[in-house]
Scaffold this motif. Structure first.
Motif, mmCIF file in Angstrom:
data_model
loop_
_atom_site.group_PDB
_atom_site.id
_atom_site.type_symbol
_atom_site.label_atom_id
_atom_site.label_comp_id
_atom_site.label_asym_id
_atom_site.label_seq_id
_atom_site.Cartn_x
_atom_site.Cartn_y
_atom_site.Cartn_z
ATOM 1 N N ASP B 236 0.843 -1.193 0.000
ATOM 2 C CA ASP B 236 0.000 0.000 0.000
ATOM 3 C C ASP B 236 0.882 1.248 0.000
ATOM 4 O O ASP B 236 2.100 1.166 -0.163
ATOM 5 C CB ASP B 236 -0.968 -0.024 1.195
ATOM 6 C CG ASP B 236 -0.236 0.012 2.529
ATOM 7 O OD1 ASP B 236 0.962 0.424 2.562
ATOM 8 O OD2 ASP B 236 -0.834 -0.375 3.549
ATOM 9 N N GLU B 237 0.258 2.392 0.188
ATOM 10 C CA GLU B 237 1.024 3.623 0.045
ATOM 11 C C GLU B 237 2.129 3.773 1.077
ATOM 12 O O GLU B 237 3.141 4.421 0.843
ATOM 13 C CB GLU B 237 0.079 4.824 0.090
ATOM 14 C CG GLU B 237 -0.674 4.926 -1.237
ATOM 15 C CD GLU B 237 -1.680 6.055 -1.265
ATOM 16 O OE1 GLU B 237 -1.688 6.867 -0.317
ATOM 17 O OE2 GLU B 237 -2.445 6.107 -2.240
ATOM 18 N N SER B 238 1.916 3.146 2.231
ATOM 19 C CA SER B 238 2.953 3.233 3.263
ATOM 20 C C SER B 238 4.000 2.135 3.097
ATOM 21 O O SER B 238 4.892 1.970 3.915
ATOM 22 C CB SER B 238 2.316 3.122 4.649
ATOM 23 O OG SER B 238 1.766 1.823 4.790
ATOM 24 N N GLY B 239 3.848 1.329 2.021
ATOM 25 C CA GLY B 239 4.813 0.260 1.780
ATOM 26 C C GLY B 239 4.536 -1.001 2.591
ATOM 27 O O GLY B 239 5.358 -1.910 2.639
ATOM 28 N N LYS B 240 3.355 -1.059 3.208
ATOM 29 C CA LYS B 240 2.994 -2.279 3.944
ATOM 30 C C LYS B 240 2.219 -3.219 3.023
ATOM 31 O O LYS B 240 1.583 -2.763 2.062
ATOM 32 C CB LYS B 240 2.106 -1.898 5.135
ATOM 33 C CG LYS B 240 2.802 -1.026 6.180
ATOM 34 C CD LYS B 240 2.735 -1.666 7.564
ATOM 35 C CE LYS B 240 3.708 -1.028 8.532
ATOM 36 N NZ LYS B 240 3.224 0.271 9.061
ATOM 37 N N PRO B 241 2.212 -4.523 3.312
ATOM 38 C CA PRO B 241 1.434 -5.453 2.485
ATOM 39 C C PRO B 241 -0.038 -5.062 2.490
ATOM 40 O O PRO B 241 -0.634 -4.947 3.571
ATOM 41 C CB PRO B 241 1.632 -6.810 3.174
ATOM 42 C CG PRO B 241 2.874 -6.663 3.971
ATOM 43 C CD PRO B 241 2.924 -5.222 4.395
ATOM 44 N N GLY B 242 -0.598 -4.802 1.307
ATOM 45 C CA GLY B 242 -1.982 -4.374 1.224
ATOM 46 C C GLY B 242 -2.900 -5.470 0.721
ATOM 47 O O GLY B 242 -2.874 -6.590 1.251
ATOM 48 N N VAL B 243 -3.649 -5.163 -0.346
ATOM 49 C CA VAL B 243 -4.623 -6.148 -0.835
ATOM 50 C C VAL B 243 -3.922 -7.352 -1.472
ATOM 51 O O VAL B 243 -2.825 -7.241 -2.020
ATOM 52 C CB VAL B 243 -5.586 -5.525 -1.874
ATOM 53 C CG1 VAL B 243 -6.406 -4.423 -1.221
ATOM 54 C CG2 VAL B 243 -4.830 -5.017 -3.096
ATOM 55 N N ALA B 244 -4.616 -8.479 -1.380
ATOM 56 C CA ALA B 244 -4.072 -9.714 -1.954
ATOM 57 C C ALA B 244 -4.062 -9.627 -3.474
ATOM 58 O O ALA B 244 -5.031 -9.135 -4.078
ATOM 59 C CB ALA B 244 -4.893 -10.904 -1.492
ATOM 60 N N ASN B 245 -2.998 -10.079 -4.074
ATOM 61 C CA ASN B 245 -2.865 -10.094 -5.527
ATOM 62 C C ASN B 245 -3.601 -11.314 -6.089
ATOM 63 O O ASN B 245 -3.945 -12.236 -5.342
ATOM 64 C CB ASN B 245 -1.371 -10.142 -5.895
ATOM 65 C CG ASN B 245 -1.087 -9.489 -7.243
ATOM 66 O OD1 ASN B 245 -1.981 -9.290 -8.058
ATOM 67 N ND2 ASN B 245 0.172 -9.150 -7.456
ATOM 68 N N ASP B 246 -3.844 -11.331 -7.388
ATOM 69 C CA ASP B 246 -4.575 -12.438 -8.009
ATOM 70 C C ASP B 246 -3.635 -13.589 -8.356
ATOM 71 O O ASP B 246 -3.314 -13.833 -9.533
ATOM 72 C CB ASP B 246 -5.314 -11.943 -9.255
ATOM 73 C CG ASP B 246 -6.438 -10.989 -8.883
ATOM 74 O OD1 ASP B 246 -7.149 -11.286 -7.899
ATOM 75 O OD2 ASP B 246 -6.565 -9.953 -9.542
ATOM 76 N N LEU B 247 -3.216 -14.244 -7.334
ATOM 77 C CA LEU B 247 -2.350 -15.410 -7.521
ATOM 78 C C LEU B 247 -2.607 -16.361 -6.362
ATOM 79 O O LEU B 247 -3.113 -15.958 -5.320
ATOM 80 C CB LEU B 247 -0.879 -14.977 -7.551
ATOM 81 C CG LEU B 247 -0.335 -14.263 -6.306
ATOM 82 C CD1 LEU B 247 0.240 -15.242 -5.289
ATOM 83 C CD2 LEU B 247 0.754 -13.266 -6.730
ATOM 84 N N ARG B 248 -2.304 -17.648 -6.601
ATOM 85 C CA ARG B 248 -2.503 -18.603 -5.521
ATOM 86 C C ARG B 248 -1.624 -19.833 -5.697
ATOM 87 O O ARG B 248 -1.135 -20.117 -6.795
ATOM 88 C CB ARG B 248 -3.972 -19.015 -5.423
ATOM 89 C CG ARG B 248 -4.454 -19.771 -6.623
ATOM 90 C CD ARG B 248 -5.963 -19.871 -6.694
ATOM 91 N NE ARG B 248 -6.320 -20.428 -7.995
ATOM 92 C CZ ARG B 248 -6.434 -21.755 -8.237
ATOM 93 N NH1 ARG B 248 -6.293 -22.633 -7.250
ATOM 94 N NH2 ARG B 248 -6.710 -22.193 -9.444
ATOM 95 N N VAL B 249 -1.441 -20.499 -4.593
ATOM 96 C CA VAL B 249 -0.734 -21.778 -4.612
ATOM 97 C C VAL B 249 -1.760 -22.856 -4.919
ATOM 98 O O VAL B 249 -2.742 -23.008 -4.191
ATOM 99 C CB VAL B 249 -0.070 -22.063 -3.256
ATOM 100 C CG1 VAL B 249 0.645 -23.405 -3.293
ATOM 101 C CG2 VAL B 249 0.892 -20.948 -2.901
#
Lengths: 563, 563
Positions: B236-249
């Motif tokens: 996110d804007e603060s460089g923290k992990p934000g929304v989940a990306n469209d990928l999966r295991v």
């Protein structure tokens, strides 16, 4: 790909490379004709492919286990074993008087190879039973023979070999299991044994343990040890399994491979036993069983190599990376070198088996000495090749080889034990440079003469190959002479590379015979160009001796010191 | 026995064998003093022994698993990883501007070795993160660097490398994963990747995937491929992990070893990504990551060999069979040869790392060429030695080596992957005889000159050893010249044995330096008497060429034909 029994390659080696046809000229093996051989190989190949191979993976995934002290074997094992037993495959080489077929060991070993390709964990059961049959045939009383042999040969009962104890692995003489005379001609056996293959079984109705133990008046070391037949169920008067004996499986090992083969810790608690052979002379009888088993284990190495290699070739033919990888030079190199090694290792095992058969058929000491000399080579080299080829087969699969579902890794895990059991390959090599050179090198030199004669005979047809073999054999002769002048510890320091060098020279010898007898010339050239040359490095290591090994500080070995 | 970091042996090799002290003379590595080195090795050794090694067995017994699509790593891994990350060990060689220590790769690799001895499955995570750090340092935009590097260096986030696809293993150019321009400077990545090491992680708060994919206007083959940073959670804007990306295991592989390392099938489903380097030039950036990782994998081989060997030596010292088996000539031979091989393989890896460092510190092409030449040798030979020594360590344990509880078998299972991933050892060898000889052999000849000079310098102190090395290097030079005159397929047919021969000659070179520089003379003699001579057989195989491989019928390979 499903394993396909390499019937033609085996028949070719028997017929053209290791003089199997000479056996049918003897009285004892007059029935071992080319037709009999072909029929047996074809039939056994069918059993291996269609019935045994299909249970191999299930054994890996669902290991044998103990349920309330009772063994439950892997899914499908009981049915596969039944088919094997009922086909008469356990008793191929056994005495016809007790239900065997009386055929040569060479044929038995060829069949064993196919069964061991199909499922090593299961094939261990009949292999050890065959060893027990041999031990009883040679050392058992008439009573024991009459009672046990028919059951073992038919596969109704199975046999085990109980040597190892926690403190006595390769050092058998250190064993502490005791036996006492019961006064009625039987004995009571008490002690713990470990690493007992198929120490219990639900695929047979009785399990017959041959147990090494020491009588109260047995001296220390291996000379004071006696051998006893200790059945799981004591046969009743009609010869059927009767009351349970005082023995049990304490636990099963969790192993790297051969999950379908239960490896047992056994406890004998005053169990009733019967003497096999003479008191205090149990090691002689056990050696009979061990020698047969050693060749059988060498064959297991070849077998697993064959199965792993077939799968790797099939994978490489199907796997496309800018063309099938089978056509990539490096992949083809791996597969071709493996095939050349399998051919050589198989020929060595078969030559050993034929020598054993010739010794029995003719009673000649030379054949016995030949068989004795070849046994440790067949065992150690066959299993080394087994591991090497299974490892290469994993590599050919790339990442898929590391994933268990392809089965490539199972071959590597399974075959790894063969270099350890029935005497580690180090023990085999020490046997070779120790006991097997104790004749002053006569057996070794006779074999080298045969190789040199072979090179001479091939001189006109394949001059290059013949010359390379000739020179290798001459160098091997010199090193053999050099080792004969050394004391044992010094010989032992080079035993493993010496055995390896001898095997490579022998391999080249059989390849050359094949190439000049209708076999693949390309394969022979490959072996002599790429595999044989390693003999020189092996012999350098064989000659290096003990001095530097002893000069090395233990702290350096441990990595706890500079340099 | 618990693994003990071989701090003294590593320091000895760095100081006396591979010229690490020359680095501290350069401006870039002025801080890499002997004191810094000693402090770092000691500290890292402590971490490896006390914190990392204790989780190794648990990872084997309790593999990483997926729970409702979420990864659960093995017991203790999270804590062990935290300790490793918080100690700053991931960023030893990383740019100080982003939180790294800016120390030489040689030191980083020495630390990596210890961590990989302690737990290979866990160490894979920081190793790949380090590779990603390097790739971003060299090819990332300032924005990407500012956002990702501090997190990767601190170990808050981890990195992966996404090359392989089901139909594209060693043939990367065949990949089908697509990328599309999103119009806002970012991209959308869609496709499936397999064999993704630590493709998900619960020991870090974000997982950063470097993914190779093809843009709509990317041409066929490797030239049309671009590289993207595709994070699991979009910062996110603060460089923290934000929304989940469209990928999966999608799933995890069930593997022979490194059970604690999750090997993932990854699905990218229009996942958001950012370009690394230029469009269509992703392979260059990926090669940066791969080259670092290749040396790192060679070091893993050495690492597992060291750990397996230490355990085998300790076992042999305790195991009594008529005296400790450590004193039996054949057991001592196995251990001593293994130690000599570990020393040589470690020296080769460290020489490669120092060359890499020198190239960065001086900007001289000769050093870059030296590093490039040594990388495939370090990778393939280091991992070959890893497997060979782990296999020997099993053998030293006898039956106990085949039982999983001793842990000897785990080393063999774990290390087996190192010859496969980051480019199989066959690929390494083809790189060596192909790309790395494309300079007309200049890098090879420069290295051979160094070896010949070394032999000359050692002439008075160790004439026998020096002569043997001299002759081996001369023969190697001749074969190198011969290979240069051949076409690629013919070279490839001998690539693996050529690499092996080069490694053995190099190993002897470093052993001789050690012996004349205060190290163990017995170890050097051992290596030159028992290991070096195999170079001749290797070179014979290297020269054998393609003809016989092509002449061989596929049916013979499959075993379905006589001979």
């Amino acid at each position: 790909m499903a394993y396909q029994a390499p019937v033609e390659q085996i028949a070719f080696i028997l017929n053209r490379v290791v003089s199997f046809p000479d056996l049918s000229v003897t009285q004892r093996f007059a029935e071992a004709t080319a037709e009999t051989m072909a029929a047996i190989l074809t039939e056994a190949g069918k059993l291996a492919t269609e019935v045994i191979a299909p249970v191999n993976r299930a054994g890996d995934l669902t290991p044998a286990r103990l349920e309330n002290g009772k063994l439950r074997s892997s899914p499908g094992y009981a049915e596969a074993f039944r088919a094997l037993a009922e086909g008469g495959w356990i008793g191929i080489a056994a005495d016809p008087e007790y239900g065997g077929m009386g055929l040569p060991q060479a044929l038995n070993m060829a069949v064993n190879e196919m069964l061991a390709s199909a499922c090593l964990a299961l094939q261990l059961n009949p292999l050890l039973t065959q060893g027990q049959i041999e031990a009883l045939e040679h050392h058992g009383s008439d009573e024991l023979k009459a009672l046990y042999l028919p059951k073992l040969i038919s596969g109704e009962w199975s046999g085990t070999m109980n040597l190892t104890e926690p403190q006595a692995g390769s050092d058998v003489g250190a064993l502490t299991t005791r036996a006492e005379r019961a006064g009625d001609g039987s004995y009571r056996v008490t002690g713990q044994k470990i690493f007992i293959t198929w120490g219990d079984s639900d695929v047979t109705e009785n399990v017959c343990h041959l147990v090494l133990a020491r009588l109260p008046d047995g001296g220390p070391g291996t000379r004071g040890i006696s051998l006893f037949m200790v059945p799981k169920f004591i046969p009743d008067e009609s010869g059927k399994p009767g009351v349970a004996n005082d023995l049990r499986v304490v636990s099963l090992e969790h192993k790297l491979g051969i999950h379908g083969s239960p490896t047992c810790v056994m406890s004998f608690e005053g169990a009733k036993g019967w003497l096999v052979g003479e008191e205090h002379k149990g090691m002689a009888a056990m050696f009979t069983m061990m020698n047969a088993a050693r060749l059988g284990v060498g064959v297991q190495g070849v077998a697993q190599a064959e199965a792993a290699l077939q799968q790797a070739v099939a994978y490489a033919a199907e796997r496309v990376q800018a063309g099938p990888i089978l056509r990539h030079p490096d992949v083809r190199r791996m597969l071709a070198e493996s095939r050349a090694e399998v051919f050589a290792a198989r020929a060595i095992c078969m030559a050993c088996a034929v020598a054993l058969d010739m010794s029995r058929a003719t009673g000649l000491d030379e054949w016995a000495a030949r068989a004795a000399f070849l046994t440790p080579i067949a065992k150690a080299h066959g299993t080394d090749v087994g591991i090497r080829v299974a490892d290469t087969a994993v590599q050919v699969h790339g990442g898929m080889g590391y994933v268990e579902e392809t089965g490539a890794a199972q071959y590597l895990r399974d075959v790894r034990i063969t270099a350890i059991y029935e005497g580690t390959n180090g023990i085999q090599a020490m046997d070779l440079v120790g006991r097997k050179l104790a004749d002053g090198g006569a057996a070794a030199m006779a074999l080298l003469d045969e190789i040199l004669d072979g090179a001479k005979a091939a001189q006109s047809a394949e001059p290059d190959l013949a010359n390379q073999l000739w020179q290798a054999a001459e160098t091997l002769r010199e090193t053999t002479q050099e080792l004969l002048d050394r004391d044992m510890p010094d010989r032992f320091a080079g035993a493993v590379p010496y055995l390896s060098a001898f095997a490579r020279v022998l391999g080249a010898h059989y390849h050359l015979r094949a190439a000049t007898g209708g076999g693949s010339k390309a394969l022979a050239r490959l072996y002599i160009a790429r595999i044989l040359p390693q003999f020189a490095a092996d012999l350098a290591a064989a000659r290096a001796g003990l001095a530097d090994l002893e000069a090395l500080d233990d702290a350096v070995l441990l990595g706890q010191m500079a340099g």
